[in-house]
Design a protein around this motif. Structure first.
Motif, mmCIF file in Angstrom:
data_model
loop_
_atom_site.group_PDB
_atom_site.id
_atom_site.type_symbol
_atom_site.label_atom_id
_atom_site.label_comp_id
_atom_site.label_asym_id
_atom_site.label_seq_id
_atom_site.Cartn_x
_atom_site.Cartn_y
_atom_site.Cartn_z
ATOM 1 N N ASP A 70 33.662 40.430 30.063
ATOM 2 C CA ASP A 70 32.882 39.922 31.395
ATOM 3 C C ASP A 70 34.174 39.896 32.546
ATOM 4 O O ASP A 70 34.059 40.323 33.488
ATOM 5 C CB ASP A 70 32.609 38.715 31.281
ATOM 6 N N ARG A 73 34.733 43.586 33.343
ATOM 7 C CA ARG A 73 33.584 43.921 34.370
ATOM 8 C C ARG A 73 33.830 43.616 36.104
ATOM 9 O O ARG A 73 33.632 44.357 36.782
ATOM 10 C CB ARG A 73 32.210 43.303 34.075
ATOM 11 N N ARG A 74 34.633 42.526 36.072
ATOM 12 C CA ARG A 74 34.849 42.127 37.357
ATOM 13 C C ARG A 74 35.872 42.923 38.119
ATOM 14 O O ARG A 74 36.103 42.814 39.378
ATOM 15 C CB ARG A 74 35.341 40.559 36.994
ATOM 16 N N CYS A 78 30.612 49.477 39.531
ATOM 17 C CA CYS A 78 30.076 50.207 38.926
ATOM 18 C C CYS A 78 28.654 50.649 39.652
ATOM 19 O O CYS A 78 27.947 49.464 40.309
ATOM 20 C CB CYS A 78 29.679 49.592 37.781
ATOM 21 N N LEU A 101 29.724 37.230 42.310
ATOM 22 C CA LEU A 101 29.846 37.558 41.022
ATOM 23 C C LEU A 101 31.120 38.191 40.300
ATOM 24 O O LEU A 101 31.348 37.634 39.387
ATOM 25 C CB LEU A 101 28.742 38.528 40.798
ATOM 26 N N LYS A 102 31.769 38.864 41.326
ATOM 27 C CA LYS A 102 32.928 39.434 40.900
ATOM 28 C C LYS A 102 34.347 38.371 40.967
ATOM 29 O O LYS A 102 35.289 38.709 40.764
ATOM 30 C CB LYS A 102 33.555 40.561 41.651
#
Lengths: 296, 262
Positions: A70, A73-74, A78, A101-102
Motif C-alpha cells: 500500500d 502504491r501511494r 496508475c 488517498l495518496k
C-alpha cells in the motif's frame, strides 16, 4: 541497481481460462517498460495484480525491493483500464480524493490539470466529460505529486490523434526526468516510439522480455524487384548472407545477415546479368516482430 | 479511522442525492413523531383513542425509538447507495490503486455505518428531549425508558451493517435495495411466522433484523398490542444476538473484501 518491481511466477486463472502462467520479469529503474500482447494475453490482469486489484493464484511481486504494497502504491500513478472517478463530482474535487488517498496535499491539482489540458473544465462534473477528457483526467490523477512510477494501461484509449501525440510526448518527457513508466498497449507503433524495455505476453505466457535493442534484434529487410522472378529468386537464394526470401506478389523480401548491404545485392545481381528495377531497405517494425512472435 | 472518514466525507459532501434523501428522512421522522406524540395520529375509531397525547419522557422515548425503527429499513438505502456507487463507478478499485489497503476501504464503509447510526440515534435523542421538555415533562424524568436510545443505536448498526454486507456481495444498487427491502419487510416476517407457527420455535425472534427490531416492539407505542403479542424473549438475549449478527456481518464482509477480486 534494484528493480522497481520484481515479478516472480505470477499465475492467475478465471475458471478454466489460464490468464497468466508463471510470469516473471523485473522492471529496471528509469525504464519505459512496454507490456505487449494481443487482446486477452493477460496484460491488464498482470497490472491489476501488481496494483492489488486482483488476487494472483500463485507467485509474488515486490515493489521497490520489498516496500509494503500500500505504501508502494501511494508512490505510483496508475491508470488501469478505465478512468474511475465519482461521476457527481468535478475533476477538481475528484483529484482532492485521489490526493487524500495518496496521503498527499491538494496543491498539485491545477498543475496536473494544466498538463492534461483540463484547466478550463476543472469545475465540470466528471459525468459531463467526453471519453477523451475522462482519459486525460485519469492521466492527470496519475501524475499527482510527481510519482516515482507510472503504470499506464492503454493510456491513449479514447484520445484523438493530437491527444495521442501529446501523451507520447508526455511519456518521453517524464522518462527523461527519471520516472519509470510501465505501459501496456496494443498500439505497437506508440510503444516502439517510447519504450526502452518490453515484455511480450501471449495467452498468459511470457514470450520474451528485456531491453528493446536486445530483444527485438534488428533484422532489416530488403525489397527487390527486377527481371524474371523465376531467375531472380534462385540467384538471390544462392547469394552469401541472404538467410530467407519471402515472395509478395512481384516483390522479393530478403532477410539478410547484418553485413549485407543494398549495394552488394545490386552488384551481385548485375554480375549475374540481372538488372534490378526496385531495391529498398525496410526497417523491421516492432509490429512485424510482434506478429511473428505471437502468431507462432 | 478518522483519516478514512475524512476521505469518505470528501466523497459524500458533494453528493446531492445523499443530502436530499437524508433531509427528507429527517423531516419525515420528526413529523411522524410529532403527529404520534401530540395525538394527531391515533389508533382506534369512533372516539376510542388508543394512543392519545402523552409527553411524559417514558412515553416519548418509547415512541421516538419505535418510529425511528420503522424508518430504519428505508434509511438503510443510504448505506446501500453510498456503497454500491463505489462499484458502479469502479472507484473501489481506484481507492486501492491510489494507496488504500482493502481493509481500509472496508473499514471506511463501516465507519460510515457507525457514524450514520450515531447520527440517527442522536437525532432520536434530540427529538425525545425536545418533545418531552416542550410537552411539559420534567427533566428529572428523562431517564425513564431512556434505554430505548441505546436500542436504537444497536438496531441502526444491525440494519446498516446488513445493508453494507449485501452491497459488498451484490454490488448493484437496484438489486441490493429490492432484496434488502423484501427481506426486511416480507421475508423475515414469513420466516418468523414459519418458525413460530409451524415449528413452534422462538428462533424467529433472533433472525438478523428481528433480533434488533424486537428490542423496540410495537407494544412500546400501542400498549394494548402487548395483550396479543407474545413477548417470550429477554432484551438482554436480543441485544446479545443483535451484536452477534453485527459481528457476523463484519467478519463475512471483511473476508469477502480481502479475498476476492475487485
Amino acid at each position: 541497481m534494484q528493480p522497481i518491481i520484481s515479478i516472480k511466477n505470477i499465475s492467475k486463472s478465471y475458471g478454466p481460462i489460464k490468464a497468466l502462467n508463471n510470469v516473471s520479469f523485473d522492471v529496471p529503474e528509469g525504464s519505459v517498460f512496454g507490456v505487449l500482447g494481443p487482446n486477452g494475453s493477460g496484460k491488464t490482469t498482470l497490472l491489476a495484480i501488481i496494483m492489488d486489484v486482483l488476487q494472483a493464484d500463485g507467485g509474488s511481486y515486490r515493489w521497490f525491493g520489498g516496500m509494503a504494497p500500500d505504501a508502494a502504491r501511494r508512490q505510483i500513478g496508475c491508470l488501469l483500464e478505465t478512468p474511475n472517478f465519482y461521476h457527481y463530482m468535478s475533476a477538481y474535487d475528484n483529484l482532492a480524493v485521489s490526493a487524500a488517498l495518496k496521503q498527499r496535499g491538494i496543491d498539485d491539482r491545477l498543475r496536473v490539470l494544466g498538463i492534461v489540458g483540463l484547466t478550463e473544465r476543472k469545475d465540470s462534473k466528471f459525468q459531463s466529460y467526453s471519453l477523451g477528457m475522462k482519459q486525460r483526467l485519469a492521466i492527470g490523477a496519475a501524475l499527482l505529486d510527481n510519482p516515482k512510477v507510472l503504470v499506464l494501461d492503454e493510456p491513449t484509449n479514447g484520445l484523438d490523434p493530437n491527444g495521442i501525440a501529446e501523451i507520447r510526448e508526455l511519456i518521453r518527457n517524464l522518462s527523461k526526468q527519471g520516472i519509470t513508466i510501465i505501459i501496456a498497449s496494443h498500439l505497437l507503433d506508440e510503444i516502439e516510439k517510447v519504450c526502452t524495455h518490453v515484455a511480450i505476453l501471449k495467452r498468459g505466457n511470457l514470450l520474451l522480455t528485456g531491453p528493446v535493442n536486445e530483444v527485438l534484434i534488428s533484422e532489416d529487410q530488403i525489397e527487390v524487384m527486377g527481371g524474371d522472378l523465376h531467375t531472380l529468386e534462385p540467384t538471390l537464394k544462392a547469394m552469401p548472407g541472404v538467410t530467407r526470401i519471402n515472395k509478395i506478389d512481384q516483390v522479393l523480401q530478403l532477410t539478410c545477415s547484418e553485413n549485407v548491404t543494398t549495394k552488394q545485392i545490386n552488384e551481385y545481381c548485375i554480375s549475374k546479368g540481372i538488372v534490378l528495377s526496385h531495391l529498398c531497405l525496410r526497417k523491421k517494425s516492432l509490429e512485424t516482430k510482434f506478429m511473428e512472435l505471437t502468431n507462432k | 479511522m478518522f483519516n478514512l472518514l475524512q476521505i469518505e466525507w470528501l466523497k459524500v459532501k458533494k453528493y446531492n442525492t445523499f443530502w436530499v434523501i437524508s433531509v427528507l428522512f429527517l423531516i419525515l421522522i420528526a413529523l411522524t413523531n410529532y403527529f404520534i406524540i401530540s395525538g394527531i395520529m391515533n389508533a382506534g375509531a369512533k372516539g376510542v383513542s388508543v394512543l392519545g397525547a402523552d409527553y411524559s419522557f417514558s412515553s416519548v422515548w418509547n415512541k421516538v425509538s419505535y418510529i425511528t425503527k420503522v424508518f430504519s429499513g428505508l434509511l438503510s438505502v443510504i448505506i446501500i447507495i453510498l456503497t454500491t456507487n463505489e462499484f458502479q463507478f469502479r472507484t473501489h478499485r481506484q481507492n486501492i490503486i491510489d494507496g488504500w489497503k482493502r481493509e481500509q476501504f472496508f473499514h471506511a464503509k463501516w465507519g460510515i455505518v457507525i457514524v450514520l447510526s450515531f447520527i440517527v440515534t442522536l437525532y432520536a435523542l434530540l427529538q425525545g428531549v425536545f418533545f418531552g421538555l416542550t410537552g411539559g415533562s420534567s427533566f428529572a424524568d428523562i431517564c425513564n425508558n431512556f434505554i430505548n436510545v441505546l436500542y436504537v443505536f444497536i438496531l441502526e448498526l444491525n440494519y446498516f451493517g446488513l445493508a453494507l454486507t449485501l452491497s459488498l456481495f451484490l454490488k448493484r444498487s437496484g438489486m441490493v435495495i429490492i432484496i434488502f427491502l423484501l427481506y426486511a419487510y416480507i421475508v423475515e416476517l414469513l420466516l418468523n411466522q414459519f418458525l413460530s407457527v409451524k415449528l413452534h420455535l422462538t428462533l424467529g425472534y433472533y433472525l438478523p433484523m428481528d433480533s434488533s427490531a424486537n428490542l423496540l416492539p410495537v407494544s412500546k407505542v400501542e400498549p394494548m398490542s402487548s395483550m396479543v403479542i407474545n413477548s417470550a424473549y429477554s432484551t438482554q438475549v436480543l441485544m446479545f444476538v443483535s451484536i452477534c449478527w453485527i459481528a457476523a456481518y463484519y467478519v463475512i464482509g471483511r473476508i469477502k473484501m480481502l479475498k476476492s477480486d475487485l
